[in-house]
Motif scaffolding. Structure first.
Motif, PDB file in Angstrom:
ATOM      1  N   GLN A   1       1.011  -1.128  -0.066  1.00  0.00           N
ATOM      2  CA  GLN A   1       0.201  -0.045  -0.089  1.00  0.00           C
ATOM      3  C   GLN A   1       0.807   1.327  -0.165  1.00  0.00           C
ATOM      4  OE1 GLN A   1      -2.691   0.202   3.197  1.00  0.00           O
ATOM      5  NE2 GLN A   1      -3.386   2.182   2.453  1.00  0.00           N
ATOM      6  N   VAL A   2       0.419   2.066  -0.743  1.00  0.00           N
ATOM      7  CA  VAL A   2       1.290   3.652  -0.917  1.00  0.00           C
ATOM      8  C   VAL A   2       0.696   4.405   0.336  1.00  0.00           C
ATOM      9  CG1 VAL A   2       1.905   5.411  -2.506  1.00  0.00           C
ATOM     10  CG2 VAL A   2       1.407   3.079  -3.170  1.00  0.00           C
ATOM     11  N   GLN A   3       1.655   4.982   0.727  1.00  0.00           N
ATOM     12  CA  GLN A   3       1.376   6.231   1.873  1.00  0.00           C
ATOM     13  C   GLN A   3       1.792   7.608   1.316  1.00  0.00           C
ATOM     14  OE1 GLN A   3       2.891   4.856   5.592  1.00  0.00           O
ATOM     15  NE2 GLN A   3       1.193   4.174   6.153  1.00  0.00           N
ATOM     16  N   SER A  25       5.649   6.678  -0.152  1.00  0.00           N
ATOM     17  CA  SER A  25       6.225   5.585   0.364  1.00  0.00           C
ATOM     18  C   SER A  25       5.613   4.453   0.501  1.00  0.00           C
ATOM     19  CB  SER A  25       6.810   5.657   1.918  1.00  0.00           C
ATOM     20  OG  SER A  25       5.490   5.818   2.705  1.00  0.00           O
ATOM     21  N   GLY A  26       5.801   3.202   0.402  1.00  0.00           N
ATOM     22  CA  GLY A  26       5.361   1.826  -0.004  1.00  0.00           C
ATOM     23  C   GLY A  26       6.230   0.933  -0.573  1.00  0.00           C
ATOM     24  N   SER A  27       5.303   0.097  -1.303  1.00  0.00           N
ATOM     25  CA  SER A  27       6.158  -1.203  -2.113  1.00  0.00           C
ATOM     26  C   SER A  27       5.537  -1.169  -3.304  1.00  0.00           C
ATOM     27  CB  SER A  27       5.883  -2.653  -1.506  1.00  0.00           C
ATOM     28  OG  SER A  27       4.528  -2.777  -1.212  1.00  0.00           O
ATOM     29  N   SER A  28       5.979  -1.291  -4.398  1.00  0.00           N
ATOM     30  CA  SER A  28       5.577  -1.641  -5.644  1.00  0.00           C
ATOM     31  C   SER A  28       4.757  -0.413  -6.304  1.00  0.00           C
ATOM     32  CB  SER A  28       5.134  -3.025  -6.065  1.00  0.00           C
ATOM     33  OG  SER A  28       5.768  -3.911  -5.261  1.00  0.00           O
ATOM     34  N   PHE A  29       5.117   0.841  -6.068  1.00  0.00           N
ATOM     35  CA  PHE A  29       4.201   1.752  -6.444  1.00  0.00           C
ATOM     36  C   PHE A  29       4.740   2.577  -7.899  1.00  0.00           C
ATOM     37  CE2 PHE A  29       6.289   5.555  -4.554  1.00  0.00           C
ATOM     38  CZ  PHE A  29       6.940   5.048  -3.507  1.00  0.00           C
ATOM     39  N   ARG A  30       5.814   2.267  -8.238  1.00  0.00           N
ATOM     40  CA  ARG A  30       6.532   2.851  -9.247  1.00  0.00           C
ATOM     41  C   ARG A  30       6.416   4.250  -9.326  1.00  0.00           C
ATOM     42  NH1 ARG A  30       3.696   0.898 -13.529  1.00  0.00           N
ATOM     43  NH2 ARG A  30       5.609   0.869 -15.027  1.00  0.00           N
ATOM     44  N   GLU A 104      -3.875   6.650  -5.617  1.00  0.00           N
ATOM     45  CA  GLU A 104      -3.733   5.798  -4.445  1.00  0.00           C
ATOM     46  C   GLU A 104      -4.841   6.477  -3.097  1.00  0.00           C
ATOM     47  OE1 GLU A 104      -2.019   3.037  -4.401  1.00  0.00           O
ATOM     48  OE2 GLU A 104      -0.834   3.066  -6.247  1.00  0.00           O
TER      49      GLU A 104
END
Length: 116
Positions: A1-3, A25-30, A104
């Protein structure tokens, strides 16, 4: 999840300047390949896009802020900024950052108040 975390808002007199920052920040948000935007919302109205920047750093602005606001990004830090100059009372609102396409979860935003 993106913050998404916005900061830099405040109370300023008309004609003044503010610089807003947004940290993603987060994972896999390119982050680096997606168009980012700054949005403004005032009570009782929809959230409007005021500035956007593509991955190639091409920018576009709403007519109301053209020539006064500048959007920029730092892909290495996953940050986006909004430099706001010659502020007007009608610029007052809560400012949010997000991806323009497929946004997001929205952050808390940062409040900008411009007094006349």
């Amino acid at each position: 999840q993106v913050q998404l975390v916005e900061s830099g808002g405040g109370l300023v007199q008309a004609g003044g300047s503010l610089r807003l920052s947004c940290a993603a920040s987060g994972s896999s948000f390119r982050f680096s390949v997606r168009t980012m935007g700054w949005f403004r919302q005032v009570p009782g109205k929809q959230r409007d896009l005021v500035a956007q920047i593509t991955s190639a750093r091409s920018t576009d602005y709403a007519d109301s802020v053209q020539g006064r606001f500048t959007i920029s990004r730092d892909n290495a830090r996953a940050m986006v900024y909004l430099q706001m100059n010659s502020l007007k009372p009608e610029d007052t609102g809560v400012y949010y950052c997000n991806f323009v396409r497929d946004p997001e979860v929205w952050g808390q935003g940062t409040l900008v108040t411009v007094s006349s």
